[in-house]
Design a protein around this motif. Structure first.
Motif, PDB file in Angstrom:
ATOM      1  N   ARG A   1      45.123  36.566  48.993  1.00  0.00           N
ATOM      2  CA  ARG A   1      45.122  35.281  48.296  1.00  0.00           C
ATOM      3  C   ARG A   1      44.709  34.205  49.293  1.00  0.00           C
ATOM      4  O   ARG A   1      44.975  34.302  50.499  1.00  0.00           O
ATOM      5  CB  ARG A   1      46.522  34.938  47.751  1.00  0.00           C
ATOM      6  CG  ARG A   1      46.523  33.689  46.871  1.00  0.00           C
ATOM      7  CD  ARG A   1      47.888  33.037  46.835  1.00  0.00           C
ATOM      8  NE  ARG A   1      47.968  31.931  45.899  1.00  0.00           N
ATOM      9  CZ  ARG A   1      47.503  30.707  46.107  1.00  0.00           C
ATOM     10  NH1 ARG A   1      46.901  30.416  47.261  1.00  0.00           N
ATOM     11  NH2 ARG A   1      47.626  29.765  45.178  1.00  0.00           N
TER      12      ARG A   1
ATOM     13  N   GLY B   1      55.106  33.087  44.807  1.00  0.00           N
ATOM     14  CA  GLY B   1      55.116  34.375  44.104  1.00  0.00           C
ATOM     15  C   GLY B   1      55.117  35.559  45.048  1.00  0.00           C
ATOM     16  O   GLY B   1      55.629  36.644  44.702  1.00  0.00           O
TER      17      GLY B   1
ATOM     18  N   CYS C   1      52.891  35.825  38.360  1.00  0.00           N
ATOM     19  CA  CYS C   1      52.290  36.365  39.596  1.00  0.00           C
ATOM     20  C   CYS C   1      53.129  37.489  40.202  1.00  0.00           C
ATOM     21  O   CYS C   1      52.582  38.558  40.492  1.00  0.00           O
ATOM     22  CB  CYS C   1      52.067  35.229  40.591  1.00  0.00           C
ATOM     23  SG  CYS C   1      51.596  35.781  42.250  1.00  0.00           S
TER      24      CYS C   1
ATOM     25  N   ARG D   1      47.158  37.478  38.616  1.00  0.00           N
ATOM     26  CA  ARG D   1      47.288  36.048  38.869  1.00  0.00           C
ATOM     27  C   ARG D   1      48.000  35.877  40.208  1.00  0.00           C
ATOM     28  O   ARG D   1      49.024  36.509  40.462  1.00  0.00           O
ATOM     29  CB  ARG D   1      48.099  35.371  37.763  1.00  0.00           C
ATOM     30  CG  ARG D   1      47.383  35.328  36.416  1.00  0.00           C
ATOM     31  CD  ARG D   1      48.231  34.575  35.402  1.00  0.00           C
ATOM     32  NE  ARG D   1      47.578  34.462  34.119  1.00  0.00           N
ATOM     33  CZ  ARG D   1      47.649  35.374  33.153  1.00  0.00           C
ATOM     34  NH1 ARG D   1      48.370  36.464  33.353  1.00  0.00           N
ATOM     35  NH2 ARG D   1      47.018  35.207  32.009  1.00  0.00           N
ATOM     36  N   VAL D   2      47.456  35.037  41.065  1.00  0.00           N
ATOM     37  CA  VAL D   2      48.015  34.854  42.404  1.00  0.00           C
ATOM     38  C   VAL D   2      48.849  33.588  42.489  1.00  0.00           C
ATOM     39  O   VAL D   2      49.200  33.150  43.585  1.00  0.00           O
ATOM     40  CB  VAL D   2      46.876  34.826  43.451  1.00  0.00           C
ATOM     41  CG1 VAL D   2      46.210  36.177  43.539  1.00  0.00           C
ATOM     42  CG2 VAL D   2      45.859  33.738  43.118  1.00  0.00           C
ATOM     43  N   GLN D   3      49.191  33.004  41.337  1.00  0.00           N
ATOM     44  CA  GLN D   3      50.010  31.797  41.308  1.00  0.00           C
ATOM     45  C   GLN D   3      50.582  31.664  39.908  1.00  0.00           C
ATOM     46  O   GLN D   3      49.942  32.022  38.921  1.00  0.00           O
ATOM     47  CB  GLN D   3      49.179  30.564  41.675  1.00  0.00           C
ATOM     48  CG  GLN D   3      49.972  29.271  41.776  1.00  0.00           C
ATOM     49  CD  GLN D   3      49.118  28.107  42.259  1.00  0.00           C
ATOM     50  OE1 GLN D   3      48.042  28.329  42.795  1.00  0.00           O
ATOM     51  NE2 GLN D   3      49.576  26.902  42.040  1.00  0.00           N
TER      52      GLN D   3
ATOM     53  N   SER E   1      42.937  37.836  42.664  1.00  0.00           N
ATOM     54  CA  SER E   1      42.323  37.243  41.479  1.00  0.00           C
ATOM     55  C   SER E   1      40.845  37.639  41.408  1.00  0.00           C
ATOM     56  O   SER E   1      40.137  37.571  42.430  1.00  0.00           O
ATOM     57  CB  SER E   1      42.457  35.718  41.528  1.00  0.00           C
ATOM     58  OG  SER E   1      41.737  35.119  40.471  1.00  0.00           O
TER      59      SER E   1
END
Length: 538
Positions: free
Chosen positions: A221, A231, A191, A185-187, A158
């Motif tokens: 992350r 994810g 993701c 996007r890490v969530q 991110s």
């Protein structure tokens, strides 16, 4: 004695039960179910899930060990789900019950979907890990070594979190170099697709292009719960990490957090900061190591030179002196100098003797005799050549005279008249020769045509003969040439001059009687048929 009763005369039974149509009872059931179960939470295992339909809706079922209920997630609700349904996963579904009057079924319309605790997620995670490990995606032999000093590092994380700041700060402290950040996007729902696309995108960059291709990829992350890190357990992310041609470091979560991308990556870092430390060495430590190596190299070179110098000195002691080396060549030079004068005198005397021998035949008198002999040879050759030229010229003149006599106008005119007369005679004979040749060719063609007509089997059939053929073969079928091919009761086809007829074999005939009958028929036929010259058969 019983008496018959007319059923039509009996009165209709009375009842107070209300009468409904099918649509009315279905509508009443639908209203009852929707009012009673307007908002429910159902726990069960997902069954029959095959992904969203082409319309965007998802259809599957929730079941336990005793019952099963159909479920549907409409397209608008499916896009808002924080967790995607997966086959075999135990979930808690929130929604409302309704019925489907067209088939007398009831179903739950799901508005929200969550896994039924961490145990269900861990079971799904373990099942996916075992399956991917069986495919060899986690094998140690396929992992690539990390470059010692990469020039460009690609970071998938991110762009707004603390992770990217920690990585950039740590790399700047240790060894500043070029960083490429692929924001993802890490969530959340998008993701997995974004992380997989970022890994594939870095691998798709051309070396030496406008955007440099990274020598190393870091997927990072911060920490979180199992649901937050889910994810990075997605199959698409794991396959993208395993298929990366660029070495990849996984730095997802804290040291105690494990995801499937950690198994597929070439190296796992406990934290994003640890990934930065794995990626590059400390520049100051490299400078110190290089300075130490340089000093050790200088000392080693100095020691090696001193050792070689001592070795050369020890070898020089064993070598003879210059006077000793030149003593023998000096003596040879002195001996050569002593014998050089005597050799020159002998050579001069020998050359003078050979010159005298060569000069004795070259006296003026001898030269004059040679010149007189050559002059006499030339005069003789001149006479012979003149005589030969005279005879050749006379022969050429005689041939020319004979040729000129044959080329006189009168002789040429006579030969022309003779040839013209011959052409006239040949012109008179040509039409007669053409007529004779055509007549001869026509006669030969007629003879060949008569032979061809005599060999035509149709002409033979017109004289009363027939051809036996196999049934069903038609006029072009295979003929029957032997009586052994026609046993008792065998069917065959008889080809006559005007068509085909079917026949059946009734048995065999005595060979002698048959030959006698054929001979009689042939004699009668020859007696009644006039002979035709030039034909073989009629």
């Amino acid at each position: 004695m019983s008496q018959a009763i007319d059923l039509d005369l009996l009165p209709e039974p009375t009842t107070n039960v209300a009468e409904y149509s099918v649509s009315e009872i279905s509508g009443a059931l639908k209203r009852t179910v929707e009012e009673t179960f307007g908002h429910v939470r159902v726990r069960g295992e997902i069954s029959g899930y095959r992904g969203p339909h082409s319309s965007g809706h998802a259809y599957f079922a929730l079941k336990d060990d005793k019952a099963r209920i159909d479920a549907v997630v409409w397209r608008t609700s499916f896009a808002k789900l924080a967790f995607r349904p997966e086959e075999g996963l135990e979930v808690v579904a929130t929604g409302r019950l309704t019925t489907f009057p067209g088939s007398s079924k009831y179903q739950i319309v799901i508005e929200d979907l969550k896994p039924a605790g961490a145990g269900a997620l861990m079971a799904l995670l373990n099942e996916r890990r075992v399956r991917l490990e069986a495919e060899g995606l986690f094998a140690a032999e396929r992992k690539k070594p990390l470059p010692f000093l990469p020039q460009v590092i690609g970071i998938v994380t991110s762009p707004t979190g603390a992770v990217i700041r920690d990585i950039c700060h740590r790399i700047a402290d240790r060894f500043p170099l070029r960083l490429l950040v692929w924001p993802v996007r890490v969530q959340g729902d998008t993701c997995p697709a974004e992380v997989a696309a970022a890994i594939k995108g870095f691998n798709a960059l051309e070396p030496g292009g406008a955007i440099p291709r990274p020598d190393l990829i870091i997927v990072a992350r911060g920490g979180g719960s199992l649901e937050d890190l889910w994810g990075f357990n997605d199959e698409a992310v794991v396959r993208a990490a395993a298929g990366s041609l660029i070495p990849l470091i996984s730095a997802v979560g804290h040291e105690t957090d494990w995801t499937l991308i950690d198994h597929a990556a070439d190296r796992r870092a406990p934290t994003p900061t640890g990934a930065a430390e794995m990626a590059v060495p400390v520049r100051a430590e490299l400078h110190a190591a290089l300075a130490s190596l340089h000093a050790r190299h200088g000392q080693s070179v100095t020691r090696r030179i001193d050792a070689e110098r001592r070795h050369v000195t020890s070898l020089a002691r064993a070598l003879p002196s210059v006077d000793m080396l030149l003593a023998l060549p000096r003596r040879r030079v002195d001996e050569a100098e002593t014998g050089l004068g005597r050799a020159l005198r002998l050579s001069l005397s020998e050359n003078r003797r050979r010159f005298g021998e060569a000069a004795s035949p070259l006296s003026p008198n001898a030269l004059d005799g040679l010149v007189r002999d050559k002059r006499a040879d030339l005069r003789h050759a001149e006479g012979v050549l003149g005589h030969a030229l005279s005879r050749g010229l006379a022969a050429k003149r005689q041939r020319f005279d004979r040729a000129s006599l044959s080329l006189q106008p009168r002789a040429m005119s006579a030969r022309s008249d003779a040839h013209r007369q011959r052409l006239v005679d040949l012109g008179r004979r040509l039409p007669r020769a053409q007529r004779f040749g055509l007549e001869r060719l026509r006669t030969g063609l007629d003879a060949q045509w008569r032979v061809a007509l005599s060999l035509n089997p149709d002409n033979v059939l017109s004289r009363g003969y027939a051809i036996l053929r196999r049934p069903g073969a038609g006029p072009d079928g295979q003929p029957i040439t032997s009586a052994s091919e026609l046993p008792m009761g065998a069917e065959f086809v008889v080809q006559l001059a005007d068509g085909l007829r079917g026949a059946v074999s009734t048995g065999t005939e005595n060979a002698g009687a048959a030959r006698t009958k054929r001979a009689r028929r042939a004699a009668a036929h020859e007696a009644t048929t006039p002979a035709k010259q030039g034909l073989l058969f009629e």
